[in-house]
Write a protein that holds these residues in place. Structure first.
Motif, PDB file in Angstrom:
ATOM      1  N   VAL A  39       0.842  -1.200   0.000  1.00  0.00           N
ATOM      2  CA  VAL A  39       0.000   0.000   0.000  1.00  0.00           C
ATOM      3  C   VAL A  39       0.877   1.250   0.000  1.00  0.00           C
ATOM      4  N   ILE A  40       1.949   1.217   0.785  1.00  0.00           N
ATOM      5  CA  ILE A  40       2.884   2.341   0.819  1.00  0.00           C
ATOM      6  C   ILE A  40       3.537   2.535  -0.547  1.00  0.00           C
ATOM      7  N   VAL A  41       3.881   1.427  -1.211  1.00  0.00           N
ATOM      8  CA  VAL A  41       4.468   1.504  -2.551  1.00  0.00           C
ATOM      9  C   VAL A  41       3.515   2.222  -3.499  1.00  0.00           C
ATOM     10  N   VAL A  42       2.264   1.805  -3.513  1.00  0.00           N
ATOM     11  CA  VAL A  42       1.285   2.389  -4.436  1.00  0.00           C
ATOM     12  C   VAL A  42       1.082   3.875  -4.145  1.00  0.00           C
ATOM     13  N   ALA A  43       0.910   4.212  -2.853  1.00  0.00           N
ATOM     14  CA  ALA A  43       0.653   5.607  -2.485  1.00  0.00           C
ATOM     15  C   ALA A  43       1.823   6.507  -2.869  1.00  0.00           C
ATOM     16  N   ASN A  44       3.044   6.067  -2.590  1.00  0.00           N
ATOM     17  CA  ASN A  44       4.204   6.908  -2.876  1.00  0.00           C
ATOM     18  C   ASN A  44       4.520   6.963  -4.362  1.00  0.00           C
ATOM     19  N   THR A  45       4.249   5.887  -5.088  1.00  0.00           N
ATOM     20  CA  THR A  45       4.430   5.918  -6.539  1.00  0.00           C
ATOM     21  C   THR A  45       3.486   6.925  -7.171  1.00  0.00           C
ATOM     22  N   SER A  46       2.266   6.974  -6.662  1.00  0.00           N
ATOM     23  CA  SER A  46       1.278   7.926  -7.186  1.00  0.00           C
ATOM     24  C   SER A  46       1.726   9.363  -6.952  1.00  0.00           C
ATOM     25  N   VAL A  47       2.232   9.647  -5.763  1.00  0.00           N
ATOM     26  CA  VAL A  47       2.691  11.003  -5.475  1.00  0.00           C
ATOM     27  C   VAL A  47       3.937  11.340  -6.288  1.00  0.00           C
ATOM     28  N   ALA A  48       4.856  10.381  -6.415  1.00  0.00           N
ATOM     29  CA  ALA A  48       6.088  10.621  -7.164  1.00  0.00           C
ATOM     30  C   ALA A  48       5.803  10.942  -8.627  1.00  0.00           C
ATOM     31  N   ALA A  49       4.734  10.359  -9.168  1.00  0.00           N
ATOM     32  CA  ALA A  49       4.387  10.615 -10.569  1.00  0.00           C
ATOM     33  C   ALA A  49       3.900  12.045 -10.787  1.00  0.00           C
ATOM     34  N   ASP A  50       3.318  12.650  -9.753  1.00  0.00           N
ATOM     35  CA  ASP A  50       2.817  14.027  -9.857  1.00  0.00           C
ATOM     36  C   ASP A  50       2.939  14.670  -8.473  1.00  0.00           C
ATOM     37  N   PRO A  51       4.143  15.123  -8.113  1.00  0.00           N
ATOM     38  CA  PRO A  51       4.365  15.585  -6.742  1.00  0.00           C
ATOM     39  C   PRO A  51       3.816  16.971  -6.432  1.00  0.00           C
ATOM     40  N   ALA A  52       3.555  17.791  -7.439  1.00  0.00           N
ATOM     41  CA  ALA A  52       3.142  19.170  -7.184  1.00  0.00           C
ATOM     42  C   ALA A  52       1.869  19.276  -6.329  1.00  0.00           C
ATOM     43  N   PRO A  53       0.780  18.517  -6.629  1.00  0.00           N
ATOM     44  CA  PRO A  53      -0.410  18.636  -5.782  1.00  0.00           C
ATOM     45  C   PRO A  53      -0.152  18.251  -4.324  1.00  0.00           C
ATOM     46  N   ALA A  54       0.673  17.232  -4.099  1.00  0.00           N
ATOM     47  CA  ALA A  54       0.978  16.830  -2.725  1.00  0.00           C
ATOM     48  C   ALA A  54       1.809  17.901  -2.024  1.00  0.00           C
ATOM     49  N   LEU A  55       2.720  18.540  -2.740  1.00  0.00           N
ATOM     50  CA  LEU A  55       3.498  19.626  -2.145  1.00  0.00           C
ATOM     51  C   LEU A  55       2.606  20.815  -1.812  1.00  0.00           C
ATOM     52  N   LEU A  56       1.662  21.088  -2.689  1.00  0.00           N
ATOM     53  CA  LEU A  56       0.694  22.157  -2.412  1.00  0.00           C
ATOM     54  C   LEU A  56      -0.107  21.826  -1.161  1.00  0.00           C
ATOM     55  N   ALA A  57      -0.544  20.579  -1.035  1.00  0.00           N
ATOM     56  CA  ALA A  57      -1.285  20.168   0.163  1.00  0.00           C
ATOM     57  C   ALA A  57      -0.437  20.311   1.410  1.00  0.00           C
ATOM     58  N   LEU A  58       0.851  20.033   1.307  1.00  0.00           N
ATOM     59  CA  LEU A  58       1.761  20.201   2.442  1.00  0.00           C
ATOM     60  C   LEU A  58       1.807  21.660   2.873  1.00  0.00           C
ATOM     61  N   PHE A  59       1.983  22.553   1.924  1.00  0.00           N
ATOM     62  CA  PHE A  59       2.048  23.976   2.244  1.00  0.00           C
ATOM     63  C   PHE A  59       0.696  24.515   2.720  1.00  0.00           C
ATOM     64  N   ASP A  60      -0.396  23.854   2.329  1.00  0.00           N
ATOM     65  CA  ASP A  60      -1.730  24.252   2.799  1.00  0.00           C
ATOM     66  C   ASP A  60      -2.041  23.667   4.178  1.00  0.00           C
ATOM     67  N   GLY A  61      -1.166  22.803   4.676  1.00  0.00           N
ATOM     68  CA  GLY A  61      -1.374  22.215   5.991  1.00  0.00           C
ATOM     69  C   GLY A  61      -2.238  20.987   5.980  1.00  0.00           C
ATOM     70  N   GLY A  62      -2.510  20.404   4.796  1.00  0.00           N
ATOM     71  CA  GLY A  62      -3.398  19.243   4.727  1.00  0.00           C
ATOM     72  C   GLY A  62      -2.703  17.965   4.348  1.00  0.00           C
ATOM     73  N   TRP A  63      -1.371  17.955   4.392  1.00  0.00           N
ATOM     74  CA  TRP A  63      -0.615  16.759   3.972  1.00  0.00           C
ATOM     75  C   TRP A  63      -0.152  15.988   5.185  1.00  0.00           C
TER      76      TRP A  63
END
Length: 271
Positions: free
Chosen positions: A247-271
């Protein structure tokens, strides 16, 4: 548990686990700060303030390459993860050895349920140590990305709040980002790629361990009920943890493929 481990090697391994646990808490910061230019960063407050000041200079510079002050903080954080990961790996090895000792004692006739309870506790601590090793390897691979949650922690104000607001706007708009945002997105992607690879390796190892345990289970005589129960429990646990790793592999592969939205969520405090 002390009574169960009063003989060697149980007593030696228990002492080693306790010593490594103390080292894990106390040693990483000072040891990492002992490296070139890391003085003072072992203090969490000084690390945070140094990171924020250096990031502001980086943001204002308009360059992709990290300036010296930010490089100093990132290098400290890299050493911190290396030291912490190494101690956690030694702790994992010690817990594995302790688990073997307890399992062998569990197989002996007349052993009390306390042996099983101690073995369960050691197994849970082993899982925690494994997760810690994984997280610190990830942080060592991409230390800049690993620092970003500290940068966004709390409620930044003043110039830092303005810089983060600009970064959020750029990330939300997409398109061509300034060099600093490109660098953060790239390192954040590398951060998740690292965890995907680490978790995949762990998953393969756990699947292999589960197969070996179940084969041994099948070869164990039915009359040896205690050994079969122990092997079955270990085989099942290995399989379940391997599923969690996948499950960790799948989740991190998904983020690695398109990291910008996850980084935005981090800066928004929701990551």
């Amino acid at each position: 548990m002390h009574a169960l481990l009063s003989r060697r090697p149980g007593r030696t391994l228990t002492g080693l686990v306790l010593a490594l646990g103390a080292a894990f808490v106390l040693a990483p910061g000072p040891l990492a700060a002992a490296g070139s230019g890391g003085g003072g960063l072992a203090d969490q407050g000084r690390l945070s303030s140094s990171l924020r000041g250096a990031f502001l200079d980086y943001w204002r510079s308009g360059d992709r390459d990290l300036p010296p002050d930010l490089t100093r903080v990132v290098d400290f954080w890299l050493r911190y993860h290396v030291v912490k990961g190494a101690i956690a790996a030694l702790l994992l090895a010690a817990l594995a050895g302790l688990g073997v000792v307890l399992y062998r004692r569990y197989l002996r006739p007349g052993r009390r349920p306390a042996t099983l309870a101690a073995g369960t506790l050691v197994s849970l601590l082993g899982l925690l140590a494994l997760a810690t090793v994984m997280a610190n390897v990830q942080g060592a691979v991409a230390p800049f990305a690993s620092l970003l949650p500290i940068l966004a922690d709390g409620t930044p104000d003043g110039p830092l709040a303005d810089a983060l607001a600009q970064a959020r706007q750029r990330l939300a708009e997409g398109g061509h980002n300034p060099p600093a945002v490109q660098a953060m997105v790239a390192d954040f992607g590398r951060y998740h790629e690292a965890m995907a690879v680490i978790a995949a390796v762990v998953a393969v190892a756990l699947v292999a361990a589960s197969v070996l345990l179940w084969r041994r289970f099948a070869r164990t005589a039915r009359s040896d009920g205690r050994a079969r129960r122990g092997l079955g429990a270990l085989g099942t646990a290995s399989a379940l943890v391997s599923l969690a790793a996948l499950v960790i592999v799948v989740a991190n592969t998904s983020v690695a493929a398109d990291p910008a939205p996850a980084l935005l969520a981090l800066f928004d405090g929701g990551w």
